[in-house]
Each structure stands twice: as C-alpha cells, then as structure tokens.
Design a protein around this motif. Structure first.
Motif, PDB file in Angstrom:
ATOM      1  N   PRO A   1       9.224  -2.305  -9.819  1.00 50.67           N
ATOM      2  CA  PRO A   1       9.095  -2.754  -8.424  1.00 50.67           C
ATOM      3  C   PRO A   1       7.975  -3.765  -8.225  1.00 50.67           C
ATOM      4  O   PRO A   1       8.020  -4.562  -7.285  1.00 50.67           O
ATOM      5  CB  PRO A   1       8.802  -1.465  -7.640  1.00 50.67           C
ATOM      6  CG  PRO A   1       8.537  -0.404  -8.639  1.00 50.67           C
ATOM      7  CD  PRO A   1       9.094  -0.844  -9.940  1.00 50.67           C
TER       8      PRO A   1
ATOM      9  N   SER B   1       9.436  -7.456  -9.105  1.00 50.53           N
ATOM     10  CA  SER B   1      10.233  -8.179  -8.104  1.00 50.53           C
ATOM     11  C   SER B   1      10.727  -7.249  -7.007  1.00 50.53           C
ATOM     12  O   SER B   1      11.123  -6.109  -7.274  1.00 50.53           O
ATOM     13  CB  SER B   1      11.442  -8.825  -8.777  1.00 50.53           C
ATOM     14  OG  SER B   1      12.331  -9.310  -7.800  1.00 50.53           O
ATOM     15  N   GLN B   2      10.769  -7.771  -5.783  1.00 49.40           N
ATOM     16  CA  GLN B   2      11.331  -7.045  -4.651  1.00 49.40           C
ATOM     17  C   GLN B   2      12.812  -6.710  -4.874  1.00 49.40           C
ATOM     18  O   GLN B   2      13.337  -5.783  -4.248  1.00 49.40           O
ATOM     19  CB  GLN B   2      11.211  -7.871  -3.373  1.00 49.40           C
ATOM     20  CG  GLN B   2      12.096  -9.123  -3.370  1.00 49.40           C
ATOM     21  CD  GLN B   2      11.879 -10.008  -2.158  1.00 49.40           C
ATOM     22  OE1 GLN B   2      10.885 -10.735  -2.083  1.00 49.40           O
ATOM     23  NE2 GLN B   2      12.782  -9.937  -1.204  1.00 49.40           N
TER      24      GLN B   2
ATOM     25  N   GLY C   1      13.636  -2.822  -5.843  1.00 49.57           N
ATOM     26  CA  GLY C   1      13.725  -1.839  -4.755  1.00 49.57           C
ATOM     27  C   GLY C   1      14.883  -2.130  -3.813  1.00 49.57           C
ATOM     28  O   GLY C   1      15.520  -1.212  -3.295  1.00 49.57           O
ATOM     29  N   GLU C   2      15.161  -3.400  -3.605  1.00 48.10           N
ATOM     30  CA  GLU C   2      16.257  -3.760  -2.692  1.00 48.10           C
ATOM     31  C   GLU C   2      17.609  -3.282  -3.226  1.00 48.10           C
ATOM     32  O   GLU C   2      18.422  -2.728  -2.475  1.00 48.10           O
ATOM     33  CB  GLU C   2      16.293  -5.275  -2.487  1.00 48.10           C
ATOM     34  CG  GLU C   2      15.135  -5.774  -1.622  1.00 48.10           C
ATOM     35  CD  GLU C   2      15.019  -7.296  -1.602  1.00 48.10           C
ATOM     36  OE1 GLU C   2      14.272  -7.805  -0.771  1.00 48.10           O
ATOM     37  OE2 GLU C   2      15.678  -7.972  -2.424  1.00 48.10           O
TER      38      GLU C   2
ATOM     39  N   THR D   1       5.606   0.209  -3.298  1.00 48.78           N
ATOM     40  CA  THR D   1       6.351  -1.061  -3.250  1.00 48.78           C
ATOM     41  C   THR D   1       7.862  -0.837  -3.286  1.00 48.78           C
ATOM     42  O   THR D   1       8.606  -1.438  -2.497  1.00 48.78           O
ATOM     43  CB  THR D   1       5.924  -1.946  -4.441  1.00 48.78           C
ATOM     44  OG1 THR D   1       4.498  -2.049  -4.428  1.00 48.78           O
ATOM     45  CG2 THR D   1       6.545  -3.323  -4.361  1.00 48.78           C
TER      46      THR D   1
ATOM     47  N   ASP E   1      10.490  -1.911  -0.252  1.00 48.81           N
ATOM     48  CA  ASP E   1      11.619  -2.821  -0.479  1.00 48.81           C
ATOM     49  C   ASP E   1      12.956  -2.128  -0.201  1.00 48.81           C
ATOM     50  O   ASP E   1      13.857  -2.708   0.412  1.00 48.81           O
ATOM     51  CB  ASP E   1      11.594  -3.366  -1.916  1.00 48.81           C
ATOM     52  CG  ASP E   1      10.378  -4.264  -2.170  1.00 48.81           C
ATOM     53  OD1 ASP E   1       9.854  -4.846  -1.196  1.00 48.81           O
ATOM     54  OD2 ASP E   1       9.955  -4.378  -3.342  1.00 48.81           O
TER      55      ASP E   1
ATOM     56  N   ARG F   1      13.440  -1.514   3.596  1.00 52.58           N
ATOM     57  CA  ARG F   1      13.773  -2.751   4.309  1.00 52.58           C
ATOM     58  C   ARG F   1      15.256  -3.093   4.115  1.00 52.58           C
ATOM     59  O   ARG F   1      15.951  -3.454   5.067  1.00 52.58           O
ATOM     60  CB  ARG F   1      12.881  -3.888   3.788  1.00 52.58           C
ATOM     61  CG  ARG F   1      12.923  -5.157   4.627  1.00 52.58           C
ATOM     62  CD  ARG F   1      12.030  -6.253   4.056  1.00 52.58           C
ATOM     63  NE  ARG F   1      12.371  -6.553   2.669  1.00 52.58           N
ATOM     64  CZ  ARG F   1      11.626  -6.263   1.613  1.00 52.58           C
ATOM     65  NH1 ARG F   1      10.451  -5.695   1.768  1.00 52.58           N
ATOM     66  NH2 ARG F   1      12.028  -6.553   0.386  1.00 52.58           N
ATOM     67  N   ALA F   2      15.750  -2.932   2.881  1.00 50.38           N
ATOM     68  CA  ALA F   2      17.172  -3.211   2.618  1.00 50.38           C
ATOM     69  C   ALA F   2      18.062  -2.236   3.395  1.00 50.38           C
ATOM     70  O   ALA F   2      19.089  -2.613   3.954  1.00 50.38           O
ATOM     71  CB  ALA F   2      17.447  -3.118   1.113  1.00 50.38           C
TER      72      ALA F   2
ATOM     73  N   ARG G   1      21.777 -11.117  -5.361  1.00 52.11           N
ATOM     74  CA  ARG G   1      20.524 -11.025  -4.588  1.00 52.11           C
ATOM     75  C   ARG G   1      19.569 -12.155  -4.996  1.00 52.11           C
ATOM     76  O   ARG G   1      18.925 -12.776  -4.146  1.00 52.11           O
ATOM     77  CB  ARG G   1      19.883  -9.658  -4.840  1.00 52.11           C
ATOM     78  CG  ARG G   1      18.678  -9.372  -3.994  1.00 52.11           C
ATOM     79  CD  ARG G   1      19.039  -9.205  -2.517  1.00 52.11           C
ATOM     80  NE  ARG G   1      17.858  -9.237  -1.681  1.00 52.11           N
ATOM     81  CZ  ARG G   1      17.752  -9.947  -0.556  1.00 52.11           C
ATOM     82  NH1 ARG G   1      18.757 -10.652  -0.107  1.00 52.11           N
ATOM     83  NH2 ARG G   1      16.630  -9.910   0.137  1.00 52.11           N
TER      84      ARG G   1
END
Ligand code: SAH
Length: 352
Positions: free
Chosen positions: A53, A56-57, A60-61, A90, A94, A97-98, A302
C-alpha cells in the motif's frame, strides 16, 4: 551481542534465559516484535521496509473495489471493514475511498497492538474504532477483513527433526550471546503427519497464533456474511524449511542480534490458514499470486485511468504497477488468500 544495556530487551531476554533456560523462538520473536512495533513507524524509505500500500494507492483501491463488488452481489448488507495490523492506515484509506465511490461507507475496526501506530492510523481514518479481541469483532452485520503483511509478523515456532523425533528450536545463551539450541525432549506440538518421515536435520515452522486468529475471524464472517483477503509472502504448506528473517534498513540482518531493533518475520503458511478458515465454515479460493490477482481485478485499467487524469504520473504509475505485479518483484512471492462466507461465495468455490 556484548554487554547490552540493563534496560534493553536483549538484557531482559538474557536474564530470562539464565533463570529459566532457553526460550522457544516464538517467545523471542513475540517479545522482539512487540518492542519493535511499539517504538515507531517501521515503514517507508527512512524506515526498515516498504509494503504494497505504501508503493501505490492502486493496491488499496483494487482491494476496496473487490470488496465493493462482493458486497453488491451479497445485496448491500450493513458492513464493517476490519483490518489486521494496518501499519500507517494507507491501505484502509485507499480502500475506503474506492468503496465510498460506490456508496459503501462501512464502519471501520482496526486490530493493532502498537500504541504508536494506533495514533498514526486514527489520524488517517478518523472514524476507526480499535478492538483488542479478534474473537468478538464489533457490529452484527457483514465483515470485510483485510490483512496485508500481518501474519508474517506473528511469532512462529520452529522444529528440527532429530534421529527419531521432532524437537523445538530454542534461543539459548553462550558467552553472553544468543545461540540456537534444540529442546532435549521431543515436541508435543502437532507436526503435520505429511512431514513425519522428513530426513534428520529438516526444519519446519508452525504459527499457532496465525491459525487461531484466522479461525476466530473466519467463524465470524462465515456466520455474519462477508469475506477476507490475506496477502503476504508465503507458501502453500505444510513444508520444510527455515524462513525466519530480520529486516533492518531495507536489508536482511541476523534475527538474533539486537531484538526489538529490527523486524522479525517468517513466510506465511497459507495452507494452514486455509485449513483453519475452512474448519471455521468459510469457503477458500485457490491461492493466487499477488501479480495475477491484481491483474485479474483491474490494476491495469486503474493505472490507465489515473494516468489519464495526471499524465505527469504515467511513468511512476507504470513502475509502481510493475513492482506490485511483476514476478521478479512482488508479483509471485506474495500471495492472496480469499476466504468467503458460504453465502457470499461464487459457485466456483462451492466444491471446496
Ligand atoms: N499492513 C500494513 C503494515 C504491515 S507491518 C502495511 O501493509 O503497510 C505489520 C503490522 O501488524 C503493524 O501495524 C504491526 O504493529 C501490526 N502487528 C504485528 N503483530 C501484531 C499483533 N500480534 N497484533 C496486532 N497487530 C500486530
């Protein structure tokens, strides 16, 4: 190790060994890691290691999107997001938020021992509640549980095959240094029958805390609805071998030097975790490599959409995706275990 300070963990462990004899490796590892994670933030360039995580975001996304997809298919029930050992928070930030983009706003519960990291996590995800007891997760709706590089930090026991039986490997002392010794008595631990005839000198590892946590968590999402992703470096055991390692400032170090100053980890036996989850009533998908799993669930799409939004980041996004998915990087060493409540599982898991 010469002359450790009387306040140091090494000093205290030596006093214990002098008074009571050699300690199982699991006791040494538990004491070392509790001290290690309590003292600060181990992650990042200035720390000892970097996790997916933090690369890169997208990591988690994709996890958040996977959970959202399952949740929609299950009829959008009330849900609690549970993370085991969330580090800096983190991955959770992420993933949440997704999820929110699709109307999924779960309650959030973290299981975290380190008071220092709890504070970091609460700053990142203000609505989090912390729980100490994995056998009683909060809420009564469905659960989505994530564990990234959590199980590898849990204490393992190691066993060495002697001429006629398995013996526990322990940490003793000689000349004020830690040395490895074997318990004279054969172990009473449940060594997997498949390893019974291993040649003398073979080693194997068991992580009873990992299987206990998996069993407790799986029993709850199997009954309440939900799913779990456990991601880590590991193997589909049981297997022979010694995987205990120490990492310090991004390099391997001697696990028995300076306990509490470096991260001690072992490869995760996903076979044992899968067995514990199944016994608790969950369905378990075949173990997948992290690279394959992320590609199956849309990391390339993504990456493109983030790149379109910010063309200056295209090279960095490609390099992060490569690090997470390429077999020469994290793609093959890291594995993803998916476990689901029976009524959340897809038909392809029904025969498990
Ligand atoms: N998941 C994060 C951090 C991995 S480091 C990431 O991917 O970046 C391991 C995490 O597990 C840390 O947050 C550590 O404090 C926590 N941890 C280790 N042993 C634990 C235990 N027995 N109980 C609860 N948390 C633990």
């Amino acid at each position: 190790m010469s002359d450790p300070a009387p306040t140091s963990l090494a000093f205290r462990l030596m006093a214990t060994i002098r008074a009571h004899g050699p300690l199982p490796i699991a006791a040494f590892m538990a004491a070392a890691n509790t001290a290690y994670y309590a003292k600060g933030d181990p992650l990042g360039a200035a720390g000892d290691f970097i996790t997916a995580p933090e690369i890169s975001q997208m990591f988690g996304e994709i996890i958040g999107l996977w959970a959202t997809d399952r949740w929609m298919k299950a009829g959008r029930p009330p849900l609690t997001y549970v993370e085991l050992g969330p580090g800096r928070g983190t991955l959770a930030a992420d993933a949440l938020r997704a999820m929110a983009q699709f109307g999924l706003i779960p309650d959030v519960c973290f299981i975290e021992h380190s008071p220092y990291l709890r504070a970091v996590q609460a700053a990142r995800v203000p609505r989090v509640q912390f729980a100490d007891d994995v056998t009683r997760l909060p809420g009564d709706g469905a659960l989505f549980v994530v564990a990234n590089e959590f199980f590898d930090a849990l204490p393992i026991h190691q066993y060495v095959r002697g001429p006629t039986a398995w013996h526990e490997r322990c940490v003793g002392m000689r000349d004020d240094r830690f040395v490895l010794v074997h318990a004279p008595q054969p172990t009473t631990a449940a060594i997997p029958p498949r390893l019974a005839d291993a040649p003398e000198g073979s080693m194997t590892e068991l992580c009873p805390l990992a299987t206990r946590i998996m069993a407790a968590v799986a029993a709850q999402f199997a009954a309440r609805g939900g799913a779990m992703l456990a991601i880590d470096y590991g193997y589909d055991g049981p297997a022979l071998g010694d995987t205990l390692q120490a990492v310090r400032a991004h390099k391997f170090a001697d696990p028995f030097t300076d306990p509490g100053a470096q991260d001690l980890t072992a490869h995760v036996d996903f076979g044992a975790l899968a067995q514990a989850a199944r016994a608790a009533g969950a369905h378990v998908a075949p173990l997948t490599d992290q690279g394959t799993w992320l590609e199956m669930h849309g990391i390339v799409t993504r990456e493109r959409s983030l790149g379109r939004r910010d063309p200056g980041k295209i090279a960095a996004l490609r390099s992060a995706r490569h690090r997470l998915t390429d077999p020469s990087q994290m793609g093959q060493l890291f594995k993803v275990l998916e476990a689901l409540a029976p009524h959340w599982a897809e038909p392809r898991f029904a025969a498990d």
